[in-house]
Enzyme design. Structure first.
Site, PDB file in Angstrom:
ATOM      1  N   HIS A  22       0.854  -4.592  -6.348  1.00  0.00           N
ATOM      2  CA  HIS A  22       0.984  -3.135  -6.429  1.00  0.00           C
ATOM      3  C   HIS A  22       0.528  -2.571  -7.768  1.00  0.00           C
ATOM      4  O   HIS A  22       0.397  -1.357  -7.910  1.00  0.00           O
ATOM      5  CB  HIS A  22       2.415  -2.713  -6.076  1.00  0.00           C
ATOM      6  CG  HIS A  22       2.649  -2.758  -4.607  1.00  0.00           C
ATOM      7  ND1 HIS A  22       2.948  -3.929  -3.956  1.00  0.00           N
ATOM      8  CD2 HIS A  22       2.567  -1.786  -3.671  1.00  0.00           C
ATOM      9  CE1 HIS A  22       3.053  -3.670  -2.668  1.00  0.00           C
ATOM     10  NE2 HIS A  22       2.833  -2.380  -2.466  1.00  0.00           N
ATOM     11  N   TRP A  76      -4.081  -4.130   4.824  1.00  0.00           N
ATOM     12  CA  TRP A  76      -3.025  -4.117   3.807  1.00  0.00           C
ATOM     13  C   TRP A  76      -1.680  -4.533   4.410  1.00  0.00           C
ATOM     14  O   TRP A  76      -0.959  -5.355   3.840  1.00  0.00           O
ATOM     15  CB  TRP A  76      -2.917  -2.726   3.175  1.00  0.00           C
ATOM     16  CG  TRP A  76      -1.887  -2.650   2.097  1.00  0.00           C
ATOM     17  CD1 TRP A  76      -0.575  -2.228   2.227  1.00  0.00           C
ATOM     18  CD2 TRP A  76      -2.037  -3.020   0.720  1.00  0.00           C
ATOM     19  NE1 TRP A  76       0.078  -2.310   1.023  1.00  0.00           N
ATOM     20  CE2 TRP A  76      -0.801  -2.786   0.084  1.00  0.00           C
ATOM     21  CE3 TRP A  76      -3.104  -3.508  -0.020  1.00  0.00           C
ATOM     22  CZ2 TRP A  76      -0.605  -3.032  -1.268  1.00  0.00           C
ATOM     23  CZ3 TRP A  76      -2.901  -3.758  -1.374  1.00  0.00           C
ATOM     24  CH2 TRP A  76      -1.667  -3.523  -1.977  1.00  0.00           C
TER      25      TRP A  76
END
Length: 124
Positions: A22, A76
């Site tokens: 992230h 993702w």
């Protein structure tokens, strides 16, 4: 605009990698989130793996549907699925949404005027 808060449980043995992923989200994923209505989106991670997410959106269902139609989100979500405990759905659909019970600005805006009904230290 709705404010949405949700939780997921990150596997503690994968937390470091989750944070690393992230720190550099794919640019096309960032653009897709923005373009489909995910605004002011943040994730917070506690040391025991509790993940708390927050976003603002005009319509959460539409924002989720918009992302579901993108190839980047499919890729993702497939990569992220293994980071979570007890999750039968893709992470962006399997989170636990929390009910908002207080928002300062909403309550301030609802006040009849700028004077407080609460006594100040001088009034006591």
């Amino acid at each position: 605009m709705d404010r949405v808060c949700f939780t997921l449980q990150v596997r503690t043995d994968r937390m470091e990698e989750y944070v690393e992923r992230h720190a550099a989200v794919w640019p096309d994923m960032l653009r897709a989130l923005h373009d489909t209505g995910w605004h002011n989106y943040s994730l917070f991670l506690r040391e025991d793996g509790l993940l708390v997410g927050y976003l603002e959106t005009d319509d959460l269902a539409a924002a989720q549907e918009g992302m579901a139609r993108t190839d980047v989100n499919t890729r993702w979500q497939a990569e992220m699925a293994g980071f979570f405990e007890d999750l039968d759905l893709p992470p962006d659909q399997g989170f636990w949404q929390l009910a908002e019970v207080f928002h300062l600005e909403d309550q301030l805006a609802a006040l009849p005027d700028q004077h407080s009904d609460t006594p100040t230290a001088q009034d006591q």
